[in-house]
Design a protein around this motif. Structure first.
Motif, PDB file in Angstrom:
ATOM      1  N   VAL A 168       0.841  -1.202   0.000  1.00  0.00           N
ATOM      2  CA  VAL A 168       0.000   0.000   0.000  1.00  0.00           C
ATOM      3  C   VAL A 168       0.874   1.250   0.000  1.00  0.00           C
ATOM      4  CG1 VAL A 168      -1.799   1.273   1.224  1.00  0.00           C
ATOM      5  CG2 VAL A 168      -1.884  -1.221   1.155  1.00  0.00           C
ATOM      6  N   ALA A 169       1.990   1.206   0.718  1.00  0.00           N
ATOM      7  CA  ALA A 169       2.896   2.360   0.772  1.00  0.00           C
ATOM      8  C   ALA A 169       3.476   2.688  -0.598  1.00  0.00           C
ATOM      9  CB  ALA A 169       4.020   2.103   1.774  1.00  0.00           C
ATOM     10  N   LYS A 170       3.592   1.693  -1.481  1.00  0.00           N
ATOM     11  CA  LYS A 170       4.147   1.937  -2.819  1.00  0.00           C
ATOM     12  C   LYS A 170       3.334   2.961  -3.604  1.00  0.00           C
ATOM     13  CE  LYS A 170       6.413  -2.547  -3.566  1.00  0.00           C
ATOM     14  NZ  LYS A 170       6.398  -3.798  -4.352  1.00  0.00           N
ATOM     15  N   LEU A 171       2.042   3.071  -3.316  1.00  0.00           N
ATOM     16  CA  LEU A 171       1.215   4.037  -4.036  1.00  0.00           C
ATOM     17  C   LEU A 171       1.647   5.470  -3.748  1.00  0.00           C
ATOM     18  CD1 LEU A 171      -2.450   2.683  -3.797  1.00  0.00           C
ATOM     19  CD2 LEU A 171      -0.663   2.142  -5.463  1.00  0.00           C
ATOM     20  N   PHE A 172       2.345   5.674  -2.632  1.00  0.00           N
ATOM     21  CA  PHE A 172       2.699   7.029  -2.204  1.00  0.00           C
ATOM     22  C   PHE A 172       4.080   7.466  -2.684  1.00  0.00           C
ATOM     23  CE2 PHE A 172      -0.748   5.741   0.436  1.00  0.00           C
ATOM     24  CZ  PHE A 172      -1.464   6.902   0.688  1.00  0.00           C
ATOM     25  N   GLY A 173       4.824   6.573  -3.322  1.00  0.00           N
ATOM     26  CA  GLY A 173       6.125   6.977  -3.842  1.00  0.00           C
ATOM     27  C   GLY A 173       7.200   5.949  -3.608  1.00  0.00           C
ATOM     28  N   GLU A 174       8.412   6.443  -3.412  1.00  0.00           N
ATOM     29  CA  GLU A 174       9.587   5.579  -3.319  1.00  0.00           C
ATOM     30  C   GLU A 174      10.017   5.364  -1.870  1.00  0.00           C
ATOM     31  OE1 GLU A 174      10.863   4.083  -5.946  1.00  0.00           O
ATOM     32  OE2 GLU A 174       9.368   5.078  -7.230  1.00  0.00           O
ATOM     33  N   GLU A 175      10.464   4.140  -1.578  1.00  0.00           N
ATOM     34  CA  GLU A 175      11.013   3.848  -0.254  1.00  0.00           C
ATOM     35  C   GLU A 175      12.279   4.676  -0.027  1.00  0.00           C
ATOM     36  OE1 GLU A 175      13.018   0.152   2.287  1.00  0.00           O
ATOM     37  OE2 GLU A 175      11.738  -0.298   0.548  1.00  0.00           O
ATOM     38  N   GLY A 176      12.392   5.228   1.175  1.00  0.00           N
ATOM     39  CA  GLY A 176      13.538   6.059   1.496  1.00  0.00           C
ATOM     40  C   GLY A 176      13.339   7.513   1.142  1.00  0.00           C
ATOM     41  N   GLU A 177      12.209   7.817   0.492  1.00  0.00           N
ATOM     42  CA  GLU A 177      11.905   9.202   0.127  1.00  0.00           C
ATOM     43  C   GLU A 177      10.499   9.586   0.586  1.00  0.00           C
ATOM     44  OE1 GLU A 177      11.301  11.889  -3.923  1.00  0.00           O
ATOM     45  OE2 GLU A 177      12.502  10.048  -3.999  1.00  0.00           O
ATOM     46  N   ASP A 178       9.514   8.758   0.241  1.00  0.00           N
ATOM     47  CA  ASP A 178       8.124   9.034   0.595  1.00  0.00           C
ATOM     48  C   ASP A 178       7.637   8.162   1.747  1.00  0.00           C
ATOM     49  OD1 ASP A 178       7.462  10.928  -1.694  1.00  0.00           O
ATOM     50  OD2 ASP A 178       8.202   9.176  -2.778  1.00  0.00           O
ATOM     51  N   TYR A 179       8.270   7.037   1.938  1.00  0.00           N
ATOM     52  CA  TYR A 179       8.010   6.210   3.114  1.00  0.00           C
ATOM     53  C   TYR A 179       9.316   5.514   3.497  1.00  0.00           C
ATOM     54  CZ  TYR A 179       7.818   2.072   0.021  1.00  0.00           C
ATOM     55  OH  TYR A 179       8.117   1.081  -0.869  1.00  0.00           O
ATOM     56  N   PHE A 180       9.401   5.112   4.776  1.00  0.00           N
ATOM     57  CA  PHE A 180      10.636   4.546   5.301  1.00  0.00           C
ATOM     58  C   PHE A 180      10.331   3.218   5.987  1.00  0.00           C
ATOM     59  CE2 PHE A 180      11.142   9.043   4.904  1.00  0.00           C
ATOM     60  CZ  PHE A 180      12.453   9.228   4.488  1.00  0.00           C
ATOM     61  N   VAL A 181      11.240   2.266   5.824  1.00  0.00           N
ATOM     62  CA  VAL A 181      11.075   0.944   6.425  1.00  0.00           C
ATOM     63  C   VAL A 181      12.201   0.724   7.435  1.00  0.00           C
ATOM     64  CG1 VAL A 181      10.946  -1.533   6.022  1.00  0.00           C
ATOM     65  CG2 VAL A 181      10.006   0.053   4.317  1.00  0.00           C
ATOM     66  N   PHE A 182      11.830   0.492   8.691  1.00  0.00           N
ATOM     67  CA  PHE A 182      12.791   0.189   9.744  1.00  0.00           C
ATOM     68  C   PHE A 182      12.510  -1.212  10.271  1.00  0.00           C
ATOM     69  CE2 PHE A 182      12.592   4.991  10.809  1.00  0.00           C
ATOM     70  CZ  PHE A 182      13.513   5.264   9.816  1.00  0.00           C
ATOM     71  N   SER A 183      13.572  -1.948  10.557  1.00  0.00           N
ATOM     72  CA  SER A 183      13.403  -3.265  11.164  1.00  0.00           C
ATOM     73  C   SER A 183      13.294  -3.154  12.676  1.00  0.00           C
ATOM     74  CB  SER A 183      14.582  -4.181  10.803  1.00  0.00           C
ATOM     75  OG  SER A 183      14.618  -4.394   9.406  1.00  0.00           O
ATOM     76  N   ARG A 184      13.967  -2.142  13.233  1.00  0.00           N
ATOM     77  CA  ARG A 184      14.027  -2.037  14.689  1.00  0.00           C
ATOM     78  C   ARG A 184      14.258  -0.579  15.078  1.00  0.00           C
ATOM     79  NH1 ARG A 184      18.491  -3.638  18.442  1.00  0.00           N
ATOM     80  NH2 ARG A 184      17.572  -4.077  20.466  1.00  0.00           N
ATOM     81  N   VAL A 185      13.666  -0.177  16.187  1.00  0.00           N
ATOM     82  CA  VAL A 185      13.888   1.160  16.741  1.00  0.00           C
ATOM     83  C   VAL A 185      14.393   0.991  18.166  1.00  0.00           C
ATOM     84  CG1 VAL A 185      12.869   3.377  17.339  1.00  0.00           C
ATOM     85  CG2 VAL A 185      12.056   2.147  15.323  1.00  0.00           C
TER      86      VAL A 185
END
Length: 404
Positions: A168-185
């Motif tokens: 679903v996030a792909k509809l909003f743009g590119e990973e690392g620019e429009d959405y971010f994916v983290f494995s752990r915080v």
């Protein structure tokens, strides 16, 4: 010179640090509008006269160098730079140049039912899960405001939680620019999150597993509700060439950031986090499993792809949908019966529903009434179509994620 941003530039000037940029823009505008150089000098002089004098005056001679340089160029070699973005002077959605240049993107969501366009695209990315993926899309839209909730996808291992939230996030743009994916915080990472906070505002942060945020749940719930954290840390710093430890005060400002995560294991996330979350369950039925297997087989034999043909158009067009200051629903009192006031959680649950109502009105804004409210804010007026539209996708989920 008659574009809204240039008119505002001539009336208000720019702040220190942007005065050269203003002189460049005016010089190009005068040249493209066909003013002779003496007329252009007067425009530039008027601009210099209203500029701030601190920290040091900006001279007419400095601005004139830009004007003389541009006037030496052929008009066919010049283009309009749109250089006032980020200065507070640019209002793209009232700009005739912007409307003409990006007409295709602006018109994309003027269709009768834009949610069906989104549904068709998501059907290519995600098999089944109609309620889940459409609800998730509307929740992702709330990042344009100040969401006071997070999203938690729950379900068995291998049920597709991570795939769905990323798709679903792909509809909003590119990973690392429009959405971010983290494995752990980690707790330590929060101390330095403020350094990159400006790049994360109004973005989607996907945390692959809830277990990856266990150590920071308390801070995360504050970040979700308030949009920011005020941290006190004890760090090693260098003063006059010597290392010492000092107490540091830091602010992490992530207003407008939407956090999304997955939970595959039974654990106690705590009422404080749960009450702030949309809980979305994956479909683990045998029918859904069969659909996914058939989909994968079709990809292998080449009879279907997993990428919508109009993905790039959707990505661009979502960015061109203007966000309004506020969205009103004049009949809000008639919805009171949807939320039971018997539990204190109703205070958050009502915000959750209106968050989705706002998202639905936002994507349908070309079919909604717009106005300036009594406080000078640009407003969209939501109507019953938005209520019915939201409930058609999320009624059961809404009951389950609130007091149900």
């Amino acid at each position: 010179l008659n574009l809204p941003c240039v008119t505002k530039l001539r009336e208000e000037g720019t702040k220190s640090g942007e005065r050269n940029k203003g002189a460049q823009v005016l010089s190009v505008a005068c040249k493209l509008d066909g003013l002779d150089i003496n007329e252009a000098k007067k425009v530039l002089q008027d601009y210099v006269n209203i500029l701030p004098r601190l920290p040091e005056p900006y001279s007419f001679e400095e601005a004139l160098r830009w004007l003389e340089w541009f006037y030496q160029q052929k008009e066919t070699d010049l283009f309009w730079p749109c250089a006032l973005k980020g200065t507070g002077l640019c209002d793209q959605h009232n700009c005739s140049f912007h409307q003409t240049k990006f007409k295709t993107e602006i018109d994309f969501f003027k269709v009768d039912n834009p949610m069906l366009v989104i549904k068709d695209a998501l059907d290519e990315l995600i098999v089944g899960e109609d309620t889940l993926k459409m609800t998730l899309f509307m929740l992702y839209l709330t990042k344009g405001g100040i969401p006071e909730w997070c999203v938690m996808l729950s379900g068995e291992a291998a049920s597709g939680k991570t795939h769905i939230m990323k798709a679903v996030a792909k509809l909003f743009g590119e990973e690392g620019e429009d959405y971010f994916v983290f494995s752990r915080v980690t707790q330590a990472s929060l101390n330095y999150l403020g350094d990159i906070a400006h790049t994360l505002q109004h973005k989607i942060i996907l945390i692959e597993e809830l277990q990856g945020v266990t150590a920071v749940v308390e801070q995360l719930r504050v970040l979700i509700s308030e949009g920011k954290l005020n941290l006190v840390t004890n760090e090693e710093v260098t003063v006059n060439g010597k290392k010492t430890r000092q107490v540091q005060f830091k602010e992490v400002d992530l207003r407008g950031t939407l956090f999304v995560t997955c939970n595959a294991e039974e654990q106690d996330e705590g009422e404080q986090l749960i009450s702030r979350a949309w809980i979305l369950n994956t479909d683990v039925s045998e029918k859904q499993t069969e659909q996914i297997v058939n989909h994968e087989l079709a990809k292998i034999n080449g009879s279907r792809t997993a990428i919508p043909k109009n993905l790039a158009e959707i990505q661009r067009s979502l960015k061109f949908l203007p966000f309004y200051d506020i969205i009103y629903f004049p009949f809000a009192q008639e919805l009171k019966g949807m939320i039971s006031c018997n539990h204190v959680r109703a205070r958050r649950d009502i915000k959750k529903f209106f968050g989705l109502l706002n998202a639905h009105a936002h994507i349908h804004q070309y079919h909604r009434f717009k106005c300036i409210d009594n406080f000078g804010r640009k407003a969209i007026i939501a109507d019953w179509r938005d209520v019915y539209g939201v409930l058609s996708w999320v009624e059961d989920l809404f009951n389950a994620t609130t007091q149900g």
